[in-house]
Design an enzyme around this catalytic site. Structure first.
Site, mmCIF file in Angstrom:
data_model
loop_
_atom_site.group_PDB
_atom_site.id
_atom_site.type_symbol
_atom_site.label_atom_id
_atom_site.label_comp_id
_atom_site.label_asym_id
_atom_site.label_seq_id
_atom_site.Cartn_x
_atom_site.Cartn_y
_atom_site.Cartn_z
ATOM 1 N N SER A 189 0.812 -1.318 0.018
ATOM 2 C CA SER A 189 -0.272 0.141 -0.103
ATOM 3 C C SER A 189 1.108 1.351 0.061
ATOM 4 O O SER A 189 1.639 1.320 -0.911
ATOM 5 C CB SER A 189 -1.013 -0.227 1.236
ATOM 6 O OG SER A 189 -1.972 0.904 0.940
ATOM 7 N N GLU A 242 -9.161 -4.804 -6.288
ATOM 8 C CA GLU A 242 -8.940 -3.634 -5.561
ATOM 9 C C GLU A 242 -8.788 -2.679 -6.542
ATOM 10 O O GLU A 242 -8.480 -2.651 -7.899
ATOM 11 C CB GLU A 242 -7.695 -3.909 -4.865
ATOM 12 C CG GLU A 242 -6.433 -4.101 -5.593
ATOM 13 C CD GLU A 242 -5.248 -4.053 -4.804
ATOM 14 O OE1 GLU A 242 -5.364 -3.104 -3.742
ATOM 15 O OE2 GLU A 242 -4.196 -4.900 -4.677
ATOM 16 N N HIS A 257 -7.123 -6.009 -1.445
ATOM 17 C CA HIS A 257 -5.924 -5.222 -1.194
ATOM 18 C C HIS A 257 -5.216 -5.922 -0.085
ATOM 19 O O HIS A 257 -5.627 -6.245 1.240
ATOM 20 C CB HIS A 257 -6.539 -3.792 -0.661
ATOM 21 C CG HIS A 257 -5.387 -2.901 -0.299
ATOM 22 N ND1 HIS A 257 -4.658 -2.179 -1.359
ATOM 23 C CD2 HIS A 257 -5.193 -2.173 0.904
ATOM 24 C CE1 HIS A 257 -3.809 -1.300 -0.967
ATOM 25 N NE2 HIS A 257 -3.963 -1.276 0.469
#
Length: 310
Positions: free
Chosen positions: A149, A243, A273
């Site tokens: 991320s 995602e 994710h």
């Protein structure tokens, strides 16, 4: 399940200090529930020379601080979540399984979080941790940078900054669901095709803005342009097919390849994710993590210094 639970919660939390504190608690609980720490893992806290984090070692060998750089290498792990939520503790399970599968200790940086510490605090902490590993005796070719991320943005910033400052590059970079475009325009485009089960682009942008709120989005350390001739290490990038940040992963691949870099992009169908962190929810978490571990071992074998037998 995530579309019925995580997304409604995430969309209702206010993007202020109170909302961030609630999110930190919820994410820590979810990470623990979704994937525990590998059996036999040794965890050692570090707070040294401005570097905060923890060694996570599931290899069963000596602690990495006893013989830096002389074994199978090390992974420098940069956790995600919008620069505001997660920590070394939330990612201990993921780090332990990566350590076990790759056969290397993992150092997870506990970088400073927004809104308490806005840009460039996190990026500065990552740069400091990388240089600290070099000072500890690790050769650049024995280090792999990994992250998820927002950790993807931090990892790309690190290697671009290394190139700019002529700092030796790590052996490779491994990213899970990397966030690259902090405007979230790429994510919004993906949302129009398929709704992300965890959070909306608007919700993610409001969290990330706690880190970048006083900055223009096109400054170099946020936009992360790769100048022609920049030499970067090889990348392995994973993204979940469900995602919105799959768009960022594709953009990153194109960015690297346009500059004659190497990037292997793997999109795992219907996964969410950072699904690698949640093996109790995603059967694909284990195979994906083993694939990443294989890449790490291969790249370290190519670049790590060879030691002669006495």
């Amino acid at each position: 399940m995530t579309a019925l639970t995580l997304r409604p919660i995430a969309s209702r939390l206010p993007s202020n200090r109170a909302g961030v504190q609630i999110a930190r608690t919820l994410v820590e609980v979810a990470m623990r529930a979704g994937g525990g720490v590998a059996r036999g893992t040794a965890v050692t806290a570090v707070d040294e020379d401005g570097v905060v984090g923890e060694w996570v070692d599931a290899t069963g060998r000596a602690q990495p601080t006893e013989a830096p750089g002389t074994e199978a290498g090390v992974v420098l792990y940069l956790h995600g979540s919008a620069y505001a939520i997660c920590s070394a503790r939330t990612h201990r399970g993921l780090a332990s399984r990566l350590s076990r599968d790759a056969g290397t200790p993992v150092f997870v940086v506990d970088y400073r979080l927004a809104p308490e510490f806005p840009f460039p605090a996190a990026a500065d902490d990552i740069e400091r941790a990388y240089r600290w590993l070099l000072d500890q005796g690790y050769q650049p070719g024995s280090i792999v940078v990994a992250g998820d991320s927002a950790g993807g943005h931090l990892a790309l910033d690190l290697v671009i900054d290394n190139a700019r400052r002529s700092v030796p590059q790590p052996a490779a970079v491994v990213l899970f669901s990397p966030l690259i475009d902090l405007t979230f325009e790429l994510a919004e485009g993906r949302e129009r095709v398929r709704r992300d089960p965890m959070i909306s682009a608007a919700g993610a942008r409001s969290l990330t803005a706690l880190y970048t709120s006083n900055e223009q989005p096109d400054i170099p350390r946020l936009r992360l342009a790769v100048e022609a001739g920049t030499l970067l290490p090889p990348f392995l990038v994973h993204a979940g097919g469900a995602e919105m940040l799959v768009a960022d992963a594709e953009y990153l691949r194109d960015l690297l390849e346009a500059n004659e870099g190497t990037c292997t992009l793997e999109i795992w169908p219907d996964q969410m994710h950072v699904f690698q962190a949640l093996p109790r929810l995603s059967p694909e978490a284990g195979p994906a993590l083993r694939r990443a571990a294989q890449f790490i071992r291969t790249e370290l074998a190519h670049t790590a210094p060879k030691h002669s037998t006495p």
